[in-house]
Design a protein around this motif. Sequence first.
Motif, short mmCIF file in Angstrom:
data_model
loop_
_atom_site.label_atom_id
_atom_site.label_comp_id
_atom_site.label_asym_id
_atom_site.label_seq_id
_atom_site.Cartn_x
_atom_site.Cartn_y
_atom_site.Cartn_z
N VAL A 3 28.81 139.67 56.03
CA VAL A 3 28.42 141.25 56.14
C VAL A 3 29.64 141.92 56.91
CG1 VAL A 3 27.31 143.19 55.34
CG2 VAL A 3 25.94 140.92 55.06
N HIS A 4 30.39 142.35 56.03
CA HIS A 4 31.62 143.33 56.95
C HIS A 4 30.74 144.49 57.60
CE1 HIS A 4 35.35 145.54 58.18
NE2 HIS A 4 35.96 144.50 57.54
N ARG A 5 30.16 145.16 57.06
CA ARG A 5 29.36 146.26 58.19
C ARG A 5 30.91 147.50 58.61
NH1 ARG A 5 25.23 144.85 62.05
NH2 ARG A 5 26.49 143.66 63.61
N ASP A 6 32.08 147.01 57.87
CA ASP A 6 32.87 148.30 58.48
C ASP A 6 34.37 148.73 57.38
OD1 ASP A 6 33.41 150.55 60.55
OD2 ASP A 6 34.78 149.00 62.37
N ILE A 7 33.59 148.91 56.35
CA ILE A 7 34.80 149.25 55.73
C ILE A 7 34.59 150.31 55.67
CG2 ILE A 7 35.16 148.84 52.53
CD1 ILE A 7 35.03 146.41 53.98
N LYS A 8 35.96 150.54 55.32
CA LYS A 8 36.93 152.44 55.86
C LYS A 8 38.00 152.29 55.56
CE LYS A 8 36.73 152.06 60.50
NZ LYS A 8 36.59 152.63 61.73
N MET A 66 25.92 149.99 63.57
CA MET A 66 27.22 149.81 63.55
C MET A 66 27.80 151.10 61.93
SD MET A 66 27.46 147.99 66.19
CE MET A 66 27.20 146.18 67.15
N GLY A 67 29.62 150.69 62.41
CA GLY A 67 29.84 151.25 61.28
C GLY A 67 30.18 152.74 61.60
N ALA A 68 30.83 153.13 60.39
CA ALA A 68 31.57 154.81 60.76
C ALA A 68 30.13 155.53 59.87
CB ALA A 68 33.31 155.00 59.79
N PRO A 69 29.84 156.92 60.61
CA PRO A 69 28.52 156.99 59.87
C PRO A 69 28.86 157.54 58.23
CG PRO A 69 29.15 158.21 61.82
CD PRO A 69 30.45 157.03 61.86
N ALA A 70 30.25 157.38 57.71
CA ALA A 70 30.57 158.34 56.77
C ALA A 70 30.51 157.05 55.44
CB ALA A 70 31.94 158.97 56.95
N ALA A 73 24.79 144.56 50.02
CA ALA A 73 24.70 146.00 49.31
C ALA A 73 25.21 147.07 50.17
CB ALA A 73 22.91 146.35 48.71
N ALA A 74 24.68 146.76 51.90
CA ALA A 74 25.36 148.23 52.43
C ALA A 74 26.65 148.26 52.60
CB ALA A 74 24.79 147.46 54.20
N ASP A 75 27.86 146.63 51.95
CA ASP A 75 29.57 147.05 51.68
C ASP A 75 29.79 147.49 50.69
OD1 ASP A 75 29.32 145.80 54.29
OD2 ASP A 75 30.38 143.71 52.95
N MET A 76 28.14 147.55 49.88
CA MET A 76 28.69 147.97 48.61
C MET A 76 28.79 149.33 48.60
SD MET A 76 29.47 145.87 46.87
CE MET A 76 30.38 146.69 45.79
N PHE A 77 27.82 150.12 49.34
CA PHE A 77 28.18 151.51 49.53
C PHE A 77 29.23 152.00 50.12
CE2 PHE A 77 26.84 155.16 51.71
CZ PHE A 77 26.50 156.26 51.23
N ALA A 78 30.12 151.45 50.78
CA ALA A 78 30.54 151.66 51.68
C ALA A 78 32.49 151.48 51.35
CB ALA A 78 31.15 150.80 53.09
N LEU A 79 32.20 150.39 50.26
CA LEU A 79 32.81 150.40 48.57
C LEU A 79 32.94 151.67 48.15
CD1 LEU A 79 35.68 148.68 47.89
CD2 LEU A 79 33.64 147.81 46.27
N GLY A 80 32.09 152.20 47.26
CA GLY A 80 32.06 153.11 46.49
C GLY A 80 32.44 154.06 47.37
N THR A 81 32.41 154.53 48.66
CA THR A 81 33.08 155.35 49.27
C THR A 81 34.53 155.82 49.66
OG1 THR A 81 31.19 156.32 50.81
CG2 THR A 81 32.06 156.87 51.66
#
Length: 308
Positions: free
Chosen positions: A133-138, A172-176, A191-199
């Motif tokens: 899991v990447h955990r820091d997609i931004k 861990m990760g950028a809050p937004a 699924a957490a990475d997918m939330f970041a992708l959606g953002t």
Amino acid sequence: MQTLAGRYQLVRRIGVGGMSEVWQGHDRVLDRPVAVKIMAPAVEGTLGEAGVDLIRTEARSAARLAHPNVAGVHDFGTSRGACHDVPYIVMELVDGQTLSTHLRAGPLDWRIAARIGAEVAAALAAAHAEQVVHRDIKPANIMLTPAGAKVLDFGIAAAIGARDPDPDGMVMGAPAYVAPERFEGSPATPAADMFALGTLLYQCLSGRLPWRAETPTGMVRAACNEEPDPLPPIDDLAPEVAALCRLCLNRHPDDRPTALVAALVLAEAVDARVYVPMGGIEPAPMAEWIDAPTGRANPDRRASERRW
């Protein structure tokens, strides 16, 4: 000019983060340009062996992914510093600009946004297939190159299901871009990475984040308790792209699509090709997951997704 391990010359610094610096370098053995990520001088003395382990973990996570949308890792090593061994990663030197740089000018054309989203999703599908899991997609960790988007920085990547080292500490990760369940103590999941992708996709389409807040704390509170703002009107936006974005931002992780689904839906919307790990499984048609004419989720999507 500093040389690491008698091989990698550091030419010029091209990036600075909270814990590390990235340098353009030259591999004297293979006579090629490389990128070298090295622990920042301000933190190398405070982390000691833990810093070496952190950088080694990042190198191993990224090195497991041979994918066109992931920056490749060539080498890992340590160089003797003033008091401690300083870890470094030698990576593919990616020619381009970060997505965050492009977004300073405003939202992207939806077709470009969908293509970038498809390529990032394809990279995540490859990572998730390797239990990472990447955990820091931004946007700052996505490089746009002539060959397509490249996902960078696996510095806080973790194995699927891994919990944070300090459950009561900072997430861990950028809050937004952090999924709501992560603030409730849930472990790292795809699924957490997918939330970041959606953002990220929402930001590419609209030029802003899905929730309006003045502070990072306010952003977290909004993401945990409120629905995202609807996307603004976008000319000719494919309804399945809008639906995919909305589903990725679902507060419930079980209701978010997988990276594989996202990659294929977004790629099909713009007639693009992406490299995804199919594992010998024939994908279900897009219509079984998202109804293209309406852009709404198929009510049987959970059953459909189990086939992927």
